[in-house]
Design an enzyme around this catalytic site. Structure first.
Site, PDB file in Angstrom:
ATOM      1  N   LYS A  37      -7.372   7.984  -1.244  1.00 49.75           N
ATOM      2  CA  LYS A  37      -8.684   8.405  -0.711  1.00 49.75           C
ATOM      3  C   LYS A  37      -9.222   9.639  -1.431  1.00 49.75           C
ATOM      4  CE  LYS A  37      -7.588   6.659   3.952  1.00 49.75           C
ATOM      5  NZ  LYS A  37      -6.133   6.399   3.801  1.00 49.75           N
ATOM      6  N   ASN A  90     -16.211  14.681 -11.771  1.00 57.03           N
ATOM      7  CA  ASN A  90     -15.307  14.709 -12.910  1.00 57.03           C
ATOM      8  C   ASN A  90     -13.847  14.631 -12.471  1.00 57.03           C
ATOM      9  OD1 ASN A  90     -14.864  15.125 -15.865  1.00 57.03           O
ATOM     10  ND2 ASN A  90     -13.837  16.972 -15.131  1.00 57.03           N
ATOM     11  N   GLY A 117       0.888  -2.651   8.915  1.00 55.13           N
ATOM     12  CA  GLY A 117       2.031  -1.765   8.769  1.00 55.13           C
ATOM     13  C   GLY A 117       3.163  -2.093   9.703  1.00 55.13           C
ATOM     14  N   HIS A 134     -11.453  12.424  -3.030  1.00 60.14           N
ATOM     15  CA  HIS A 134     -12.729  12.998  -2.587  1.00 60.14           C
ATOM     16  C   HIS A 134     -12.833  14.378  -3.209  1.00 60.14           C
ATOM     17  CE1 HIS A 134     -15.562  13.971   1.071  1.00 60.14           C
ATOM     18  NE2 HIS A 134     -16.108  14.262  -0.090  1.00 60.14           N
ATOM     19  N   ASP A 135     -13.628  14.468  -4.281  1.00 56.20           N
ATOM     20  CA  ASP A 135     -13.755  15.735  -4.997  1.00 56.20           C
ATOM     21  C   ASP A 135     -15.027  15.664  -5.836  1.00 56.20           C
ATOM     22  OD1 ASP A 135     -13.054  18.246  -6.336  1.00 56.20           O
ATOM     23  OD2 ASP A 135     -10.976  17.806  -5.791  1.00 56.20           O
ATOM     24  N   LYS A 193       0.839  -1.194   0.000  1.00 60.39           N
ATOM     25  CA  LYS A 193       0.000   0.000   0.000  1.00 60.39           C
ATOM     26  C   LYS A 193       0.876   1.247   0.000  1.00 60.39           C
ATOM     27  CE  LYS A 193      -2.175   1.555   3.771  1.00 60.39           C
ATOM     28  NZ  LYS A 193      -1.936   3.027   3.833  1.00 60.39           N
ATOM     29  N   THR A 205     -10.349   4.454  10.794  1.00 54.04           N
ATOM     30  CA  THR A 205     -10.261   3.624  11.997  1.00 54.04           C
ATOM     31  C   THR A 205      -9.790   4.393  13.222  1.00 54.04           C
ATOM     32  OG1 THR A 205      -8.033   2.903  11.391  1.00 54.04           O
ATOM     33  CG2 THR A 205      -9.866   1.517  10.676  1.00 54.04           C
TER      34      THR A 205
END
Length: 236
Positions: free
Chosen positions: A65, A71, A213, A67-68, A36, A123
């Site tokens: 992630k 388009n 991780g 987020h907009d 990741k 989380t």
């Protein structure tokens, strides 16, 4: 028994720059994990790092992630698909129009398209944290609401804590993929994750992929740590 051709462990490369990330990757086995790449590392090292990891045989979860507006977000996931990543994510709170636009934009990639996953509730957030941003429901209830929105938008699954996994599998069906951070072997430090679970328990709860991780990346012997967790995972 798990499918050995579909590694369930996703190692989070939470490093500030390319060199330590590649040094860690060189100690791991791409047959036993995926990797990741998140915001800090990608912002500093860019697509070239992803390509370097892919050249070592690793599938990449590009954890940005998005987020907009629809388009802009759909163009971003298309760019991720062009990079050849295995998985990319968006925020479910961006809404159905945004998620549908992303799914539709990826259809042209056919079988080569990445898995498109939505983030529900981070989380690190407790019920009190949600209340602080105006959400009165519990984290579990809000996850379920956003997961339903995600499935209705045609995405492949969600990032969620393992505690929500049984409920989400029951609500959304077995094909809806659950990607779970906050996974810690019993010997590991809890860190900043509020909702944690062991690898075996998470898989039994319904998680499909496990993001791990520090228990691997900060282990004295990262490969040994990976192999230990992998042996535990494939036995489930």
């Amino acid at each position: 028994m798990q499918n050995l051709n579909d590694p369930k462990i996703i190692v989070a490369l939470d490093f500030p720059s390319q060199n330590p990330a590649l040094a860690l990757a060189d100690q791991l086995d791409p047959a036993k994990c995926r990797l990741k790449v998140g915001k800090e590392l990608f912002t500093r090292s860019g697509p070239d790092l992803v390509k370097a990891l892919q050249s070592r045989g690793f599938d990449i979860f590009l954890d940005l992630k998005f987020h907009d507006i629809p388009n802009t977000t759909s163009a971003a996931v298309a760019a991720a698909a062009e990079l050849g990543v295995w998985m990319v994510n968006v925020h479910a709170s961006g809404g159905e129009k945004m998620m549908v636009a992303c799914r539709e934009r990826l259809e042209s990639f056919g079988n080569d398209r990445p898995l498109l996953i939505a983030v529900t509730v981070l989380t690190s957030m407790s019920d009190e944290d949600l209340a602080g941003i105006g959400i009165a429901s519990s984290a579990e209830a809000h996850v379920s609401r956003l997961a339903t929105l995600t499935k209705n938008s045609g995405l492949d699954g969600v990032v969620c804590s393992a505690q929500e996994a049984p409920r989400l599998k029951a609500e959304q069906g077995s094909d809806f993929q659950l990607i779970t951070p906050g996974i810690r072997p019993l010997t590991a430090d809890k860190g900043d994750q509020q909702r944690i679970m062991t690898p075996t328990d998470a898989l039994k709860a319904g998680s499909d992929y496990l993001v791990i991780g520090r228990p691997i990346t900060q282990a004295p012997d990262p490969l040994a740590a990976l192999e230990s967790i992998h042996a535990e995972v494939v036995a489930v």
